[in-house]
Design a protein around this motif. Structure first.
Motif, mmCIF file in Angstrom:
data_model
loop_
_atom_site.group_PDB
_atom_site.id
_atom_site.type_symbol
_atom_site.label_atom_id
_atom_site.label_comp_id
_atom_site.label_asym_id
_atom_site.label_seq_id
_atom_site.Cartn_x
_atom_site.Cartn_y
_atom_site.Cartn_z
ATOM 1 N N VAL A 54 29.630 41.589 37.750
ATOM 2 C CA VAL A 54 30.201 42.264 38.924
ATOM 3 C C VAL A 54 29.802 41.539 40.199
ATOM 4 C CG1 VAL A 54 30.129 44.393 40.308
ATOM 5 C CG2 VAL A 54 30.324 44.504 37.814
ATOM 6 N N LEU A 55 28.542 41.168 40.292
ATOM 7 C CA LEU A 55 28.055 40.484 41.501
ATOM 8 C C LEU A 55 28.677 39.108 41.661
ATOM 9 C CD1 LEU A 55 24.288 41.514 41.352
ATOM 10 C CD2 LEU A 55 26.026 42.316 42.977
ATOM 11 N N HIS A 62 25.428 49.151 45.536
ATOM 12 C CA HIS A 62 26.091 49.971 44.523
ATOM 13 C C HIS A 62 25.431 49.772 43.147
ATOM 14 C CE1 HIS A 62 29.282 52.145 42.534
ATOM 15 N NE2 HIS A 62 29.453 51.111 41.687
ATOM 16 N N VAL A 63 25.075 48.533 42.838
ATOM 17 C CA VAL A 63 24.393 48.247 41.563
ATOM 18 C C VAL A 63 23.069 48.982 41.499
ATOM 19 C CG1 VAL A 63 23.241 46.456 40.212
ATOM 20 C CG2 VAL A 63 25.530 46.037 41.154
ATOM 21 N N THR A 67 28.182 45.812 47.296
ATOM 22 C CA THR A 67 28.118 45.722 45.829
ATOM 23 C C THR A 67 26.681 45.721 45.351
ATOM 24 O OG1 THR A 67 30.159 44.408 45.860
ATOM 25 C CG2 THR A 67 28.857 44.399 43.810
ATOM 26 N N HIS A 111 26.036 43.738 35.259
ATOM 27 C CA HIS A 111 25.805 43.731 36.707
ATOM 28 C C HIS A 111 25.987 42.336 37.255
ATOM 29 C CE1 HIS A 111 24.695 47.838 36.660
ATOM 30 N NE2 HIS A 111 23.454 47.699 36.162
ATOM 31 N N HIS A 142 31.937 39.987 43.272
ATOM 32 C CA HIS A 142 31.842 40.565 44.625
ATOM 33 C C HIS A 142 30.388 40.533 45.056
ATOM 34 C CE1 HIS A 142 35.949 42.053 44.090
ATOM 35 N NE2 HIS A 142 35.547 42.498 42.889
ATOM 36 N N TYR A 143 29.950 39.414 45.554
ATOM 37 C CA TYR A 143 28.549 39.286 45.978
ATOM 38 C C TYR A 143 28.462 39.611 47.469
ATOM 39 C CZ TYR A 143 23.773 37.579 46.094
ATOM 40 O OH TYR A 143 22.404 37.496 46.230
#
Length: 466
Positions: free
Chosen positions: A53-54, A65-66, A62, A50, A57-58
């Protein structure tokens, strides 16, 4: 024997059970630690995913979505800013998340993440923290939470499997030990029964022994002992029967002729004749008792052999001179040949007894006008002494038995056959006590040769004939 079987079984079970429990415990602890470590690693890896991913795309979408992804999983998530303020979180996790986040020192969390709550036994959740770094600056943290109930459930299942496996293992161990203890004790039971039979005088023991281990060797030893005892019992019975027979005959003569000699009407000439027979039978019994005494001393190992260096040629010359008159009386020849300078260590008195016995037999069973030969020679490192006659010989069937006690070629045991049947047995014992051996070769109506082998010797020839 059931007691020893039970004792062996219990002993085996205690040792095997202790070993199994030790191994099961070690395996259980290792598996539990491995599974728990795996859960922590899985939770930390999920948080790091996670975080990755952040970092790419922070944004709010997002972040939501997490959180949404974790709402469908067995884990929960909480996302904070760089100061530890909670921004997004899974349902119902906020109070738990806030308590652990507030207790966490943010500066101590490495980039690869950290387990911040690992007390799975006493807490409801375990937790990990992974920092979010954008452009080299910490912008927040991803906290992952997992209920410890799933870990407890997993451990309980593992414990349940181990209990079932342990019970099966103990059951199989008991069955295996039962058959193994029986496999060990059954031969022992048979041996116990065999020894009980032996103690009661029943020597007809037959043990079916297989293998080459210690138990098999013990069984073979008992079997050999039984055969030896059976043979000794047979020999003893035959020996006693032979003694009884040998003593009964002269005693019958002595008693019968003594009764006759006591008659007052008997003439002096006949009385003298019967007294002469009584004297001969008494001498026969005296010789028999003497021979039995000699054999008894040999059996009890109290038979003394006092060896001394003896020149054989001189020794046989004395034997020759002592026996020559007896051969001359029967119109027979005695010839001896001896290699010079042969010296052996023998008990002269005992060995003279051997030679006198053999020469007496040769004289007794040879015809008038025949010749008896004494031949002493060297054969490698041994001295060979051969006494050969030209007498009636010994049947081939009797030849292997002539050195046995009370064995006679004359099965009728006639009084004219002479002797007690112990002479050759004594000869064999004396020769073997000197470290030598004796055997015979013979042909019916052609003669017999007695061959004695003793250690040591030298050479040259010396002949005396008569």
């Amino acid at each position: 024997m059931r007691k020893i079987s039970l004792k062996l079984g219990l002993l085996f079970f205690v040792f095997v059970f202790a070993i199994e429990m030790s191994l099961f415990t070690a395996l259980y602890v290792t598996l539990v630690d491995a599974k728990i470590h795996e859960e922590f690693e899985h939770l930390l890896a999920r948080g790091n995913n996670h975080r990755a991913v952040l970092e790419s795309h922070y944004d709010e979408i997002t972040l939501q979505h997490v959180v949404m992804m974790e709402s469908e999983a067995e884990t929960d998530v909480a996302i904070t800013n760089e100061k530890g303020d909670i921004l997004y979180f899974s349902d119902h996790i906020f109070p738990i998340a806030k308590r652990w986040i507030d207790q966490t020192k943010l500066n101590d969390i490495p980039y690869d993440g950290k387990v911040i709550q690992d007390n799975w036994k006493n807490e409801r959740y375990i937790a990990t923290a992974s920092p979010i770094r954008i452009n080299g600056k910490i912008t927040g943290y991803v906290y992952m939470f997992q209920k410890t109930s799933s870990i407890q459930r997993m451990i309980n299942q593992l414990k349940h499997h181990f209990i079932i496996a342990g019970m099966l293992s103990v059951g199989l161990t008991i069955i295996t030990i039962f058959f193994l203890s029986r496999a060990i004790t059954i031969p022992l039971i048979r041996m116990k029964r065999a020894t009980e039979k032996l103690s009661k005088g029943d020597f007809s023991v037959r043990l079916q022994v297989k293998g080459k281990d210690e138990l098999a060797q013990l069984g073979k030893a008992i079997q050999t002992l039984a055969k030896d005892l059976e043979y000794l019992k047979k020999e003893r019975n035959e020996f006693l029967a032979s003694i009884s027979h040998e003593l009964r005959t002269p005693l019958t003569y002595v008693k019968g002729y003594a009764d006759i000699a006591r008659r007052p009407t008997l003439e002096e000439e006949e009385r003298a004749k019967y007294l002469s027979i009584i004297y001969e039978e008494a001498e026969h019994m005296q010789k028999l008792v003497k021979d039995l005494f000699e054999l008894a001393k040999m059996d009890q190992h109290s038979f003394q052999i006092e060896k001394e260096p003896t020149p054989l040629c001189l020794f046989f010359k004395k034997i020759y001179e002592k026996m020559y008159p007896a051969f001359q009386t029967k119109n027979m020849s005695l010839v001896y040949r001896c290699d010079e300078d042969i010296t052996v260590h023998i008990d002269q008195q005992r060995f003279e007894q051997v030679m006198m016995n053999l020469l007496d037999n040769a004289l007794k069973y040879s015809h008038q006008g025949s010749t008896v030969f004494i031949d002493v020679r060297m054969e490698k490192k041994n001295v060979m002494i051969m006494i050969s006659d030209e007498g009636i010989g010994i049947p081939e069937a009797d030849l292997p038995h002539i050195f046995e006690r009370f064995y006679r070629v004359d099965k009728s045991r006639s009084r004219t056959g002479g002797g007690t049947g112990l002479g050759l047995a004594i000869v064999k014992e004396i020769v073997e006590a000197h470290g030598g051996s004796i055997y015979a070769t013979s042909q019916c109506r052609k003669g017999t040769t007695m061959i004695i082998t003793l250690p040591k010797g030298d050479e040259h020839v010396h002949d005396i004939t008569s």
